[in-house]
Write a protein that holds these residues in place. Structure first.
Motif, PDB file in Angstrom:
ATOM      1  N   LEU A 359     -45.106 -17.820  -2.030  1.00 20.85           N
ATOM      2  CA  LEU A 359     -46.384 -17.200  -2.367  1.00 20.85           C
ATOM      3  C   LEU A 359     -47.407 -17.304  -1.249  1.00 20.85           C
ATOM      4  N   VAL A 360     -47.045 -17.959  -0.162  1.00 20.66           N
ATOM      5  CA  VAL A 360     -47.901 -17.919   1.027  1.00 20.66           C
ATOM      6  C   VAL A 360     -47.613 -16.648   1.814  1.00 20.66           C
ATOM      7  N   GLN A 361     -46.337 -16.309   1.915  1.00 19.87           N
ATOM      8  CA  GLN A 361     -45.936 -15.136   2.694  1.00 19.87           C
ATOM      9  C   GLN A 361     -46.025 -13.849   1.878  1.00 19.87           C
ATOM     10  N   TYR A 362     -45.841 -13.935   0.563  1.00 21.31           N
ATOM     11  CA  TYR A 362     -45.843 -12.743  -0.282  1.00 21.31           C
ATOM     12  C   TYR A 362     -46.946 -12.844  -1.335  1.00 21.31           C
ATOM     13  N   THR A 363     -47.521 -11.689  -1.660  1.00 27.08           N
ATOM     14  CA  THR A 363     -48.605 -11.602  -2.630  1.00 27.08           C
ATOM     15  C   THR A 363     -48.304 -10.476  -3.608  1.00 27.08           C
ATOM     16  N   THR A 364     -48.544 -10.723  -4.886  1.00 21.16           N
ATOM     17  CA  THR A 364     -48.367  -9.655  -5.867  1.00 21.16           C
ATOM     18  C   THR A 364     -49.386  -8.544  -5.597  1.00 21.16           C
ATOM     19  N   LEU A 365     -48.964  -7.320  -5.790  1.00 22.64           N
ATOM     20  CA  LEU A 365     -49.835  -6.172  -5.557  1.00 22.64           C
ATOM     21  C   LEU A 365     -49.631  -5.175  -6.689  1.00 22.64           C
ATOM     22  N   GLY A 366     -50.710  -4.804  -7.338  1.00 28.55           N
ATOM     23  CA  GLY A 366     -50.621  -3.853  -8.445  1.00 28.55           C
ATOM     24  C   GLY A 366     -50.526  -4.519  -9.799  1.00 28.55           C
ATOM     25  N   GLY A 367     -50.704  -5.842  -9.851  1.00 27.17           N
ATOM     26  CA  GLY A 367     -50.697  -6.536 -11.129  1.00 27.17           C
ATOM     27  C   GLY A 367     -49.321  -7.040 -11.541  1.00 27.17           C
ATOM     28  N   VAL A 368     -49.191  -7.375 -12.831  1.00 29.71           N
ATOM     29  CA  VAL A 368     -47.970  -7.961 -13.391  1.00 29.71           C
ATOM     30  C   VAL A 368     -47.521  -7.103 -14.572  1.00 29.71           C
ATOM     31  N   PHE A 369     -46.196  -6.958 -14.714  1.00 29.57           N
ATOM     32  CA  PHE A 369     -45.609  -6.161 -15.791  1.00 29.57           C
ATOM     33  C   PHE A 369     -44.857  -7.087 -16.747  1.00 29.57           C
ATOM     34  N   TYR A 370     -45.297  -7.121 -18.003  1.00 33.38           N
ATOM     35  CA  TYR A 370     -44.644  -7.924 -19.041  1.00 33.38           C
ATOM     36  C   TYR A 370     -43.699  -6.987 -19.803  1.00 33.38           C
ATOM     37  N   TYR A 371     -42.408  -7.166 -19.581  1.00 34.98           N
ATOM     38  CA  TYR A 371     -41.368  -6.279 -20.124  1.00 34.98           C
ATOM     39  C   TYR A 371     -40.637  -7.052 -21.218  1.00 34.98           C
ATOM     40  N   ASP A 372     -40.931  -6.734 -22.480  1.00 41.93           N
ATOM     41  CA  ASP A 372     -40.429  -7.527 -23.608  1.00 41.93           C
ATOM     42  C   ASP A 372     -39.623  -6.670 -24.574  1.00 41.93           C
ATOM     43  N   LEU A 373     -38.588  -7.273 -25.121  1.00 42.82           N
ATOM     44  CA  LEU A 373     -37.813  -6.690 -26.214  1.00 42.82           C
ATOM     45  C   LEU A 373     -38.140  -7.484 -27.470  1.00 42.82           C
ATOM     46  N   LEU A 374     -38.720  -6.821 -28.466  1.00 46.52           N
ATOM     47  CA  LEU A 374     -39.214  -7.497 -29.662  1.00 46.52           C
ATOM     48  C   LEU A 374     -38.483  -7.005 -30.905  1.00 46.52           C
ATOM     49  N   GLN A 375     -38.439  -7.862 -31.896  1.00 46.29           N
ATOM     50  CA  GLN A 375     -37.927  -7.442 -33.196  1.00 46.29           C
ATOM     51  C   GLN A 375     -38.970  -6.565 -33.880  1.00 46.29           C
ATOM     52  N   LEU A 376     -38.552  -5.427 -34.367  1.00 50.20           N
ATOM     53  CA  LEU A 376     -39.480  -4.510 -35.028  1.00 50.20           C
ATOM     54  C   LEU A 376     -39.972  -5.128 -36.335  1.00 50.20           C
ATOM     55  N   PRO A 377     -41.281  -5.301 -36.482  1.00 51.05           N
ATOM     56  CA  PRO A 377     -41.794  -5.902 -37.728  1.00 51.05           C
ATOM     57  C   PRO A 377     -41.489  -5.003 -38.932  1.00 51.05           C
ATOM     58  N   PRO A 378     -41.403  -5.573 -40.129  1.00 51.20           N
ATOM     59  CA  PRO A 378     -41.185  -4.760 -41.338  1.00 51.20           C
ATOM     60  C   PRO A 378     -42.288  -3.714 -41.487  1.00 51.20           C
ATOM     61  N   GLN A 379     -41.887  -2.492 -41.829  1.00 51.40           N
ATOM     62  CA  GLN A 379     -42.836  -1.397 -41.961  1.00 51.40           C
ATOM     63  C   GLN A 379     -43.333  -1.291 -43.407  1.00 51.40           C
TER      64      GLN A 379
END
Length: 704
Positions: A359-379
């Motif tokens: 993290l000294v040599q590289y820096t995040t650019l454009g933010g962070v992406f939270y990619y989640d697979l969730l159980q669909l709640p009861p409808q």
């Protein structure tokens, strides 16, 4: 029998031949004598020339020594005048009052009681309005950034753990709130079915967050993925998940708080450094920052500027110190006056695992992406005017890769042992955000929550379409990921130029390794221009303060500003930092009328010397090539050199008719017009300070 000796008959030379030979020998003697005479004359001329030069240099040195006190006093007076004016200017800006008048709902990060109240109320707050929830999340983001800045600048060791604990707590609540917002939307997925796909998909965009949700309601076995065109995000779903009760969440935060966690967890804290006290001769009202409770300037930009000014004023005071020392019989060079202070320990993340992102040599650019697979709640189920909804406690993660068993497997071989890795990878495609610029192909990294690090492994099939600004890749599972850039990709610079545009106006151009940028300066305001690059409409052509521009450029991926680690990753032209800073101070003073530029001789003149191009430039447009002069800045003397950029070799010989001086500005004055000198004397202190801050932040004399 004895061999008879052969007798060679000696051929006698004729009288004419003997005369010719004699004449040749006499000619050689005459030529040799003439060559010796000419050589002696040349040597004598060279000796006389050396003596003349030595005598001339001695006279120039004597004259420069006579003027040294005057020149150093004049320079000290100019710097002190600017320093005092800036301090008065900053003191009149009561940043605490400005912060109070914002009324944005964000508590003062230094007020622990206010932070605790905000956290307690926000934790228990539950509103059905998604926009209201996102607005509170935005306030929390500002609070986290403020706490992080306070941790970096903390002078009191007891405050660091308090800021740290508050930061972690706010981050945890922020993460929980984002999940809570997704849960609200997914519980009503069946009420928002898209008639074309027969599933639910939605995009919610806010100032710092973009939330993409997809709910698998139709369970089409041939479904492969979905493209959120509005957000520039798309995902590829493995076929084994097509008929599952699942939902996909892609939360794109325009900020990066995970790298803060990594730094706090793995990097030791910097040692506490005492604040530099102001000069003793300053009046009481200008003594800003001695006591935290008495500090008026709390705005981050103003604090950084003020500390920088204090350091620079200490440097300018060395001129007066030297004069006093010389009067007492001690003569010190600038090199000695600016003797190096003990180096502050530098901390760098060191890891044997090559897959861990540095993290000294590289820096995040454009933010962070939270990619989640969730159980669909009861409808909800609606019958006869009633709505039946099964209550569940929060969202649950759907496990993937799927554990193999005899009931459900990713392979048809029932004898194969459970193995998560045999399932299909998950794919993602991203259109690069328009508010950042990637100069090279981005590095894709995933977040390892267990270790609290960014890692490069587990990312496969990466493809980058530079023309379209799109990157696609696959991962073994649904994970948090980010796009990263090489922090030092634009170093070293290929050149630079500071050119005046008139009174209190200049343009600073930096030719980076990958991109060329120009910053127009007017008084205390700066405006960025980029030679190439897509997007950045929020940044290019906008006026803002110098510190604000630096932060905005770094956030957008245009990083030309050095830090304590830059020299470890790029080649530099090593220079004495005190002499270097002294040069930036003087360049800023004369930036209204003089142009300065990079010189190739700066790399060959030694560590304790600087060489740069300079000249007076009062007309509009670029500086003509034949107008540039080469200036030498040494530990004792500054002067104009005889060489040019096109000379074959470096020489410290001074230009004909020029004189030796103790400062760069007085060397410049030798070739300046009265109008030019009058122009620089009228330079506004805000303009001088802004130019000096940009030069000190980029350090072109070292990183070009």
């Amino acid at each position: 029998p004895k061999k008879k000796k052969k007798h060679t008959k000696k051929v006698r030379m004729s009288k004419a031949e003997r005369l010719k030979k004699q004449q040749e020998e006499e000619g050689k003697k005459v030529m040799s004598s003439e060559a010796a005479r000419l050589q002696a004359e040349i040597e004598e001329q060279e000796r006389l020339e050396r003596e003349r030069k030595l005598e001339e240099i001695q006279k120039l040195e004597e004259k420069a020594e006579q003027n040294r006190d005057f020149e150093l006093t004049e320079l000290r007076h100019l710097l002190e005048e600017n320093y005092s004016a800036i301090i008065r200017f900053l003191s009149n800006l009561c940043a605490q009052w400005e912060r109070y008048m914002l009324c944005d709902g964000v508590p003062d990060a230094k007020d622990q009681r206010a932070v605790n109240t905000f956290v307690t109320l926000w934790k228990d707050y539950s509103d059905t309005d998604i926009e209201e929830e996102l607005q509170l999340c935005n306030s929390a983001v500002k609070l986290i950034e403020a706490l992080d800045e306070l941790m970096k600048e903390a002078k009191d060791p007891e405050l660091v753990p308090k800021y740290h604990d508050a930061l972690i707590e706010v981050q945890e609540i922020l993460h929980a709130k984002h999940l809570f917002i997704a849960e609200k939307l997914l519980k009503g997925a069946s009420d928002n079915i898209d008639p074309d796909t027969r599933n639910m998909q939605t995009v919610s965009k806010h100032k710092n967050v973009t939330l993409c949700l997809w709910a698998n309601l139709f369970k089409n076995p041939s479904f492969t993925g979905f493209d959120f065109q509005e957000a520039g995000l798309s995902f590829k779903l493995p076929e084994e998940l097509a008929v599952s009760d699942i939902a996909v969440r892609i939360l794109h935060t325009h900020y990066d708080h995970l790298s803060i966690l990594s730094r706090l967890r793995h990097l030791p804290q910097k040692p506490i450094v005492e604040e530099i006290p102001p000069p003793a001769q300053q009046p009481e009202e200008t003594r800003v920052g001695q006591n935290k409770s008495e500090l008026l300037i709390t705005n981050q930009d103003l604090k950084e500027k003020q500390i920088d000014i204090k350091v620079r004023y200490d440097l300018s005071n060395h001129a007066t110190t030297e004069m006093n020392n010389r009067k007492s019989g001690r003569v010190l060079s600038i090199t000695h006056r600016f003797a190096e202070t003990p180096p502050v320990p530098e901390f760098e993340e060191k890891e044997d695992d090559t897959e861990v992102v540095n993290l000294v040599q590289y820096t995040t650019l454009g933010g962070v992406f939270y990619y989640d697979l969730l159980q669909l709640p009861p409808q909800p189920i609606r019958r006869k005017g009633y709505t039946i909804l099964q209550m569940v406690d929060g969202l649950k993660v759907f496990p993937y890769p799927i554990e193999r068993s005899n009931k459900k497997e990713c392979s048809d071989d029932p004898t194969e042992k459970p193995n998560k890795g045999a399932c299909s990878p998950v794919g993602v495609s991203i259109v690069l955000p328009e508010w950042v610029i990637f100069m090279e192909m981005p590095l894709v990294a995933r977040w390892d929550a267990a270790e609290g690090r960014w890692r490069k492994d587990g990312i496969i099939n990466v493809s980058y379409e530079e023309a379209e600004g799109k990157i696609s890749f696959e991962m073994e599972s649904f994970q948090i990921f980010a796009l990263m850039r090489n922090t030092f990709a634009n170093f070293p610079f290929r050149g630079w130029e500071l050119r005046p545009l008139g009174q209190n106006s200049a343009i600073y151009t930096v030719k980076g390794a990958l991109i060329q940028i120009s910053i127009t300066i007017e008084n205390s305001q700066c405006m960025l221009q980029v030679a190439q690059g897509r997007g950045l409409s929020h940044l290019v052509g906008k006026w803002m303060s110098g510190p604000a521009l630096q932060k905005a450029m770094a956030k957008a991926g245009i990083d030309i500003f050095v830090n304590e680690n830059t020299h470890k990753y790029v080649s530099i032209c090593k220079k004495n930092p005190r002499i270097e800073q002294f040069a930036y101070d003087q360049m800023a003073l004369y930036a209204s009328a003089c142009a300065f530029s990079w010189s190739k001789w700066n790399a060959t003149c030694g560590e304790d010397n600087l060489v740069l191009q300079g000249c007076e430039h009062l007309k509009a447009g670029p500086v003509p090539e034949d107008s540039w002069n080469i200036y030498f800045v040494g530990s004792q003397r500054s002067r104009q050199l005889e060489i040019t950029e096109n000379s074959e070799a470096f020489s410290t010989d001074h230009a004909a008719g020029s004189e030796f001086h103790s400062t760069l500005i007085h060397a410049l004055q030798d070739s300046m017009s009265p109008d030019g000198i009058a122009l620089v004397r009228k330079s506004h202190y805000c303009f001088v300070d802004t130019v000096q801050s940009l030069l000190s932040a980029t350090r072109p004399l070292v990183f070009s």
